[in-house]
Scaffold this motif. Structure first.
Motif, PDB file in Angstrom:
ATOM      1  N   UNK A   1      59.569 129.403  94.393  1.00 49.05           N
ATOM      2  CA  UNK A   1      58.326 129.740  95.088  1.00 49.05           C
ATOM      3  C   UNK A   1      57.993 128.624  96.071  1.00 49.05           C
ATOM      4  N   UNK A   2      57.493 128.979  97.219  1.00 45.04           N
ATOM      5  CA  UNK A   2      57.126 128.018  98.259  1.00 45.04           C
ATOM      6  C   UNK A   2      55.611 127.999  98.399  1.00 45.04           C
ATOM      7  N   UNK A   3      55.027 126.799  98.294  1.00 48.52           N
ATOM      8  CA  UNK A   3      53.579 126.641  98.360  1.00 48.52           C
ATOM      9  C   UNK A   3      53.211 125.738  99.533  1.00 48.52           C
ATOM     10  N   UNK A   4      52.130 126.075 100.210  1.00 50.36           N
ATOM     11  CA  UNK A   4      51.584 125.234 101.268  1.00 50.36           C
ATOM     12  C   UNK A   4      50.498 124.347 100.670  1.00 50.36           C
ATOM     13  N   UNK A   5      50.546 123.062 101.004  1.00 48.61           N
ATOM     14  CA  UNK A   5      49.644 122.085 100.407  1.00 48.61           C
ATOM     15  C   UNK A   5      49.019 121.242 101.504  1.00 48.61           C
ATOM     16  N   UNK A   6      47.704 121.004 101.388  1.00 48.22           N
ATOM     17  CA  UNK A   6      47.025 120.080 102.285  1.00 48.22           C
ATOM     18  C   UNK A   6      46.654 118.832 101.495  1.00 48.22           C
ATOM     19  N   UNK A   7      46.806 117.681 102.128  1.00 50.29           N
ATOM     20  CA  UNK A   7      46.451 116.426 101.467  1.00 50.29           C
ATOM     21  C   UNK A   7      45.952 115.446 102.504  1.00 50.29           C
ATOM     22  N   UNK A   8      45.209 114.455 102.049  1.00 51.39           N
ATOM     23  CA  UNK A   8      44.552 113.533 102.963  1.00 51.39           C
ATOM     24  C   UNK A   8      45.358 112.255 103.149  1.00 51.39           C
ATOM     25  N   UNK A   9      45.365 111.789 104.395  1.00 53.54           N
ATOM     26  CA  UNK A   9      45.905 110.471 104.729  1.00 53.54           C
ATOM     27  C   UNK A   9      44.882 109.805 105.636  1.00 53.54           C
ATOM     28  N   UNK A  10      44.188 108.788 105.122  1.00 54.19           N
ATOM     29  CA  UNK A  10      43.096 108.150 105.855  1.00 54.19           C
ATOM     30  C   UNK A  10      42.052 109.216 106.207  1.00 54.19           C
ATOM     31  N   UNK A  11      41.755 109.402 107.490  1.00 57.87           N
ATOM     32  CA  UNK A  11      40.721 110.371 107.873  1.00 57.87           C
ATOM     33  C   UNK A  11      41.315 111.688 108.365  1.00 57.87           C
ATOM     34  N   UNK A  12      42.599 111.945 108.080  1.00 62.57           N
ATOM     35  CA  UNK A  12      43.270 113.161 108.569  1.00 62.57           C
ATOM     36  C   UNK A  12      43.769 113.995 107.398  1.00 62.57           C
ATOM     37  N   UNK A  13      43.790 115.311 107.602  1.00 60.07           N
ATOM     38  CA  UNK A  13      44.386 116.224 106.637  1.00 60.07           C
ATOM     39  C   UNK A  13      45.810 116.526 107.091  1.00 60.07           C
ATOM     40  N   UNK A  14      46.751 116.345 106.177  1.00 61.50           N
ATOM     41  CA  UNK A  14      48.160 116.572 106.471  1.00 61.50           C
ATOM     42  C   UNK A  14      48.637 117.847 105.806  1.00 61.50           C
ATOM     43  N   UNK A  15      49.638 118.467 106.412  1.00 58.78           N
ATOM     44  CA  UNK A  15      50.210 119.708 105.893  1.00 58.78           C
ATOM     45  C   UNK A  15      51.534 119.416 105.204  1.00 58.78           C
ATOM     46  N   UNK A  16      51.686 119.993 104.017  1.00 58.76           N
ATOM     47  CA  UNK A  16      52.929 119.838 103.278  1.00 58.76           C
ATOM     48  C   UNK A  16      53.407 121.172 102.732  1.00 58.76           C
ATOM     49  N   UNK A  17      54.669 121.211 102.366  1.00 59.21           N
ATOM     50  CA  UNK A  17      55.270 122.413 101.785  1.00 59.21           C
ATOM     51  C   UNK A  17      56.048 122.015 100.543  1.00 59.21           C
ATOM     52  N   UNK A  18      55.763 122.683  99.438  1.00 59.54           N
ATOM     53  CA  UNK A  18      56.474 122.434  98.186  1.00 59.54           C
ATOM     54  C   UNK A  18      57.307 123.653  97.822  1.00 59.54           C
ATOM     55  N   UNK A  19      58.623 123.447  97.707  1.00 62.60           N
ATOM     56  CA  UNK A  19      59.506 124.458  97.122  1.00 62.60           C
ATOM     57  C   UNK A  19      59.664 124.079  95.657  1.00 62.60           C
ATOM     58  N   UNK A  20      59.170 124.927  94.783  1.00 62.54           N
ATOM     59  CA  UNK A  20      59.046 124.560  93.380  1.00 62.54           C
ATOM     60  C   UNK A  20      60.380 124.634  92.645  1.00 62.54           C
ATOM     61  N   UNK A  21      60.486 123.828  91.578  1.00 62.87           N
ATOM     62  CA  UNK A  21      61.652 123.812  90.709  1.00 62.87           C
ATOM     63  C   UNK A  21      61.288 123.120  89.412  1.00 62.87           C
ATOM     64  N   UNK A  22      62.078 123.354  88.376  1.00 60.68           N
ATOM     65  CA  UNK A  22      61.763 122.824  87.054  1.00 60.68           C
ATOM     66  C   UNK A  22      62.341 121.448  86.778  1.00 60.68           C
TER      67      UNK A  22
END
Length: 257
Positions: A1-22
Motif C-alpha cells: 500500500x502507498x500512503x501520502x504523508x505530510x511532515x514538518x521541517x522548520x516552518x515548512x510542510x514537506x510531502x512524503x510517500x510511504x510504500x508499506x512493508x512488514x
C-alpha cells in the motif's frame, strides 16, 4: 500500500510517500538535485513499489522548495534538516522499522555521506556522489581525460585532427583544466571522501561506469578503498530499463546483506 504523508521541517510542510512493508529494515530514498521524489522517469517510485512488494517499507520525500513541499529550495548543502525530518517521519509512520538504511544519487548521495549519521541512518548506498566544484562550462577533469584517452585510440579522431575537424582551442582548455585540477585541491571532494571513509563498512558506493559525475568521484576517491559497485551505463539516473533492473537487484542484495 502507498500512503501520502505530510511532515514538518522548520516552518515548512514537506510531502512524503510511504510504500508499506512488514520488514524491520526500512529504506529511505533521497532524491538528488532538484528532482522530485518520484525520480527520473518515475524510477524511484517504481523502485519503491518493487521493494515494498517483497516486504521492505520505503519512504521518499521532497525537500523544501521541491515538488509538493513548501519552503525555499536552498540546495543539497542546506538539506540536512530535511533529511532528519524525513527520517523521523518515516520512523513515526512505520514504528516497526528498527534499522534505517538510505539510498541517494548524485548530491543526495553527498548529503547522505555528510549528514546521514545525524539522522540515525545505519547504512548508506551512495550512487554517483557529487564532488564537483564547477568553475566553468567544461566537463569534470576526469571526464575530459577519459574522453581524450578514448579519442587517442580512435583512428577516425586522428583523421579529424589532421583535417582540422577538432576545435584546438577547446582541446587546450581541456588540457589546462586537467593540469589546474591536479594542482588545486577540491575541498568538496575531500570533505565527501573523508565523510564516506568515516562510515567504514556501513557505506557502499555505486557508480554508473560512463557517467561524468561518477568519473569525477572515482578520480577524487582514488586514494581510498571504498566498497564500490558498478553498473555498466552512461545514464546518471539509471534511467534505461536494464539500468533499473540492475539497480533494483543491487539494492535488494544490499538490503539483505
Amino acid at each position: 500500500m502507498r500512503c501520502l504523508i505530510s511532515f514538518r521541517c522548520a516552518d515548512a510542510m514537506l510531502a512524503g510517500t510511504l510504500d508499506t512493508g512488514d520488514a524491520t529494515t526500512g529504506l529511505l530514498i533521497v532524491s538528488g538535485g532538484n528532482e522530485v521524489r518520484h525520480g527520473a522517469h518515475r524510477g524511484m517510485a517504481m523502485l519503491a513499489q518493487r521493494l515494498a512488494s517483497r516486504g521492505t517499507p520505503v519512504f521518499r520525500y521532497d525537500r523544501r522548495g521541491i515538488g509538493d513541499s513548501e519552503g525555499d529550495n536552498r540546495g543539497f548543502a542546506h538539506a540536512g534538516d530535511d533529511l532528519r525530518a524525513a527520517a523521523a517521519a518515516f520512523r513515526q509512520a512505520a514504528p516497526h522499522v528498527t534499522r534505517l538504511y538510505a539510498f541517494g544519487n548524485c548530491d543526495a548521495a553527498t548529503l547522505l555521506a555528510l549528514e546521514g549519521r545525524s539522522a540515525e541512518i545505519e547504512r548508506v548506498l551512495l550512487a554517483n556522489p557529487w564532488t564537483i566544484e564547477q568553475a566553468d562550462d567544461l566537463p569534470p577533469a576526469a571526464a575530459i581525460r577519459a574522453g581524450y584517452a578514448q579519442q587517442l585510440r580512435d583512428p577516425a579522431e586522428w583523421r579529424r585532427l589532421l583535417g582540422g575537424g577538432i576545435n584546438i582551442d577547446k582541446v587546450f582548455k581541456g588540457l589546462w583544466k586537467i593540469a589546474r585540477t591536479r594542482s588545486q585541491p577540491n575541498t568538496l571532494a575531500t570533505k565527501v571522501t573523508t565523510a564516506i571513509a568515516q562510515w567504514g563498512d556501513a557505506a557502499t558506493v555505486l557508480l554508473a561506469r560512463d557517467d561524468n559525475t561518477a568519473r569525477a568521484f572515482a578520480d577524487a576517491a582514488r586514494s581510498h578503498d571504498f566498497q564500490t559497485l558498478t553498473i555498466d551505463t552512461s545514464s546518471h539516473s539509471f534511467a534505461r530499463a536494464a539500468d533499473k533492473q540492475a539497480l533494483a537487484e543491487i539494492i535488494t542484495r544490499w538490503l539483505d546483506a
